[in-house]
Design an enzyme around this catalytic site. Structure first.
Site, PDB file in Angstrom:
ATOM      1  N   SER A   1       0.825  -1.200   0.000  1.00  0.00           N
ATOM      2  CA  SER A   1       0.000   0.000   0.000  1.00  0.00           C
ATOM      3  C   SER A   1       0.863   1.255   0.000  1.00  0.00           C
ATOM      4  O   SER A   1       1.645   1.485  -0.915  1.00  0.00           O
ATOM      5  CB  SER A   1      -0.969  -0.035   1.185  1.00  0.00           C
TER       6      SER A   1
ATOM      7  N   ASP B   1      -3.140   6.458  -3.384  1.00  0.00           N
ATOM      8  CA  ASP B   1      -1.910   5.927  -2.832  1.00  0.00           C
ATOM      9  C   ASP B   1      -1.371   4.877  -3.814  1.00  0.00           C
ATOM     10  O   ASP B   1      -2.013   4.575  -4.830  1.00  0.00           O
ATOM     11  CB  ASP B   1      -2.142   5.378  -1.423  1.00  0.00           C
TER      12      ASP B   1
ATOM     13  N   ASP C   1      -1.179   1.676  -4.265  1.00  0.00           N
ATOM     14  CA  ASP C   1      -1.977   0.543  -4.755  1.00  0.00           C
ATOM     15  C   ASP C   1      -3.408   0.953  -5.063  1.00  0.00           C
ATOM     16  O   ASP C   1      -4.247   0.112  -5.390  1.00  0.00           O
ATOM     17  CB  ASP C   1      -1.946  -0.621  -3.766  1.00  0.00           C
TER      18      ASP C   1
ATOM     19  N   ASP D   1      -6.023   1.950  -3.463  1.00  0.00           N
ATOM     20  CA  ASP D   1      -7.237   1.622  -2.707  1.00  0.00           C
ATOM     21  C   ASP D   1      -7.708   2.804  -1.866  1.00  0.00           C
ATOM     22  O   ASP D   1      -8.804   2.771  -1.312  1.00  0.00           O
ATOM     23  CB  ASP D   1      -7.056   0.368  -1.850  1.00  0.00           C
TER      24      ASP D   1
END
Length: 550
Positions: A148, A295, A297, A299
């Site tokens: 992440s 961000d 990734d 999500d």
């Protein structure tokens, strides 16, 4: 392994690891440490291990059980395979961090070698695409290789169950126990490349089709400055905007392409100071109406409003959550629920009551939000994570930075059509529900016992007042107060609607405190915001004294 490490045979443990490690890079790292007799470095790698929990695994890349590496990942995959059993189907995704593709392929090899069916996404893609794929393909589980918004040196391993959401107890405990029972990874049966299903780009198209059917209204005239922060969100978000009928977002060129080094930011998190500077500069140059960021990734979604002086007012997660909630509620019908966590603003509950929809409050983490109850059409957490749905349900049963960005753009475009901005909509909500202002106090420590000591002191002697407001109720969340599963935390309900929640971080050596004040708006909103800022400062000062961590 944790606690007393004096009896650990570090050299023996390192040599046993070397004997099974398939990665020449980590073998070379470990051999060099053994040759140098670097006991401290070996202890850091072998004195404890990364624990598999409800967030899966996450940690620094390197050799040994306390690092993310091919051995750690293969053991995790073998544990997951043991819990699922042969014949089950697992979908695997990965981002663009170092070794993410390698860890994904190792996972597939272990799963297929154990008799499971594995499908892998076609390229580095956002985490919400993997979460969508688990549901869309009716898989039994999913694995996403991502850290992440962690530092560049980290990677991670997130597991989803067949309902499309992140695993929760007792599943995580069963997988962890199965991992403990795994022997040498060089003795695991491995599937061949031919036993793996390579998914096509059609899956990404299916995801975009799903998120572009969210309740987006009709307005589309909007200039958006956007950055994926060197992550994997850029292409998917751009395609989604175009398919939904929005103009293509104007991207920050220096941060457009995935780069595991994240060279333009000190920390690849849109909430960190400086991370949004390039996006703000782009917005000023292009006279953008809105600033968006994912961000790495994708999500999570950060939202900013450009101001006349060329700066950008970044919205808090709670502010965006309130705006998105009201939009979704007014664009859906039927028996619906909205949900957030115990550390988010209390505003969502008031919005839900005003509109006659059900409201749920959960522990922190989207794995709990998604399970808040039937009819969930919107969920959010204050850490800029949102899941947006429709009367048909949630296309992604996890936080989704792409779907959230689309919906924020729809709200902003409708406001622009009316000659307004998101800031005007926030003022409208303040007038309707009272100004709900939130802030955080985070204290990082070197010695974790300091956090335990502070929590013990607060439990033994709860404060009578904070920030000049009486503590009317003190909930010890470790006892399950409030009807939630027990968790290490304290919640103080103060006079005039204020609230403080104190909890240790689950991922960092921090004590995190979530502050909220509610100020009725009887005159102009700026005056109420100034009053709220003063009240939050007073809360922060008193709480800092009560924690006594300095």
């Amino acid at each position: 392994m944790s606690g007393d490490t004096s009896s650990i045979d570090l050299a023996g443990a390192a040599r046993a690891w070397l004997a099974q490690d398939p990665d020449p890079e980590t073998r070379a790292e470990l051999s060099a440490l053994l040759d140098a007799g670097d006991t401290e470095a070996l202890l850091d790698r072998f004195g404890q291990r990364l624990e598999f929990g409800t967030a899966g695994l996450r940690g620094e890349l390197g050799a040994g059980p306390n690092r993310m590496n091919r051995v750690t990942v293969m053991r995790a995959a073998a544990g997951l395979a043991a819990v699922l059993g042969p014949g089950r189907h697992v979908v695997i995704g990965y981002d663009a961090r170092r070794n993410s593709d390698v860890f994904a392929r190792d996972t597939a090899a272990v799963l297929t070698g154990a008799g499971l069916h594995a499908s892998i996404l076609p390229c580095p893609l956002p985490t919400p695409v993997l979460a969508f794929a688990v549901l869309h393909l009716e898989a039994d589980a999913g694995v996403m290789v991502t850290a992440s918004h962690n530092p560049p040196r980290d990677n991670g391993y997130k597991v989803y169950w067949g309902d499309g959401s992140q695993i929760t107890p007792p599943i995580d405990g069963r997988i962890s126990a199965a991992i403990d029972a795994v022997g040498r990874v060089d003795e695991l049966p491995l599937g061949t490349p031919g036993t793996l299903t390579e998914l096509s780009e059609d899956l990404v198209d299916d995801y975009i089709d799903a998120v572009t059917t969210l309740p987006l209204g009709e307005a589309r005239d909007l200039r958006v400055a956007y950055t994926p922060l060197h992550g994997v969100g850029g292409a998917t978000l751009t395609d989604a905007f175009l398919r939904a009928g929005f103009p293509s977002p104007m991207g920050v060129e220096e941060q457009r392409d995935p780069d595991p080094g994240f060279p333009t930011v000190a920390f690849p998190n849109p909430e960190e100071p400086g991370a949004m500077d390039l996006a703000a500069a782009l917005a000023a140059r292009t006279k953008a109406d809105l600033v968006l960021a994912n961000d790495p990734d994708a999500d999570r979604c950060a939202v900013g409003v450009p101001l006349a002086d060329g700066s950008v007012r970044m919205l808090t997660g709670d502010e965006v959550g309130g705006l998105l909630a009201e939009h979704v509620i007014t664009h859906t019908t039927g028996d619906r629920m909205v949900a957030t966590t115990i550390v988010s603003s209390t505003l969502l509950g008031k919005i839900a009551r005003a509109h006659g929809v059900r409201y749920g409050e959960t522990l922190t983490g989207f794995k709990w939000i998604i399970k808040a109850g039937p009819g969930l059409v919107f969920g959010y957490e204050e850490a800029i994570g949102y899941s947006v749905g429709s009367a048909a349900g949630l296309p992604v049963r996890d936080k989704d930075g792409i779907g959230a960005a689309l919906t924020v753009a729809a709200v902003a475009a409708a406001a622009k059509r009316d000659g307004r901005t998101l800031l005007d909509l926030l003022d409208d909500q303040a007038r309707r529900y009272g100004l709900h202002a939130t802030s955080q106090l985070s204290v990082r420590v070197e010695d974790l016992s300091l956090i335990a000591g502070a929590m013990a002191r607060l439990r033994a002697t709860p404060p009578a007042a904070l920030g000049g407001r009486a503590v009317e109720r003190a909930d010890d969340l470790s006892r399950g107060d409030g009807g939630l599963p027990p968790t290490d935390g304290l919640r103080y309900t103060l006079s005039d609607g204020a609230r403080v929640v104190v909890r240790p971080s689950g991922t960092e050596p921090k004590l995190k405190c979530y502050l909220e004040v509610v100020v009725p708006v009887t005159g102009d909103v700026p005056a109420a915001r100034a009053e709220a800022a003063r009240a939050l400062d007073a809360l922060r000062a008193d709480l800092t004294k009560a924690l006594d961590l300095h």
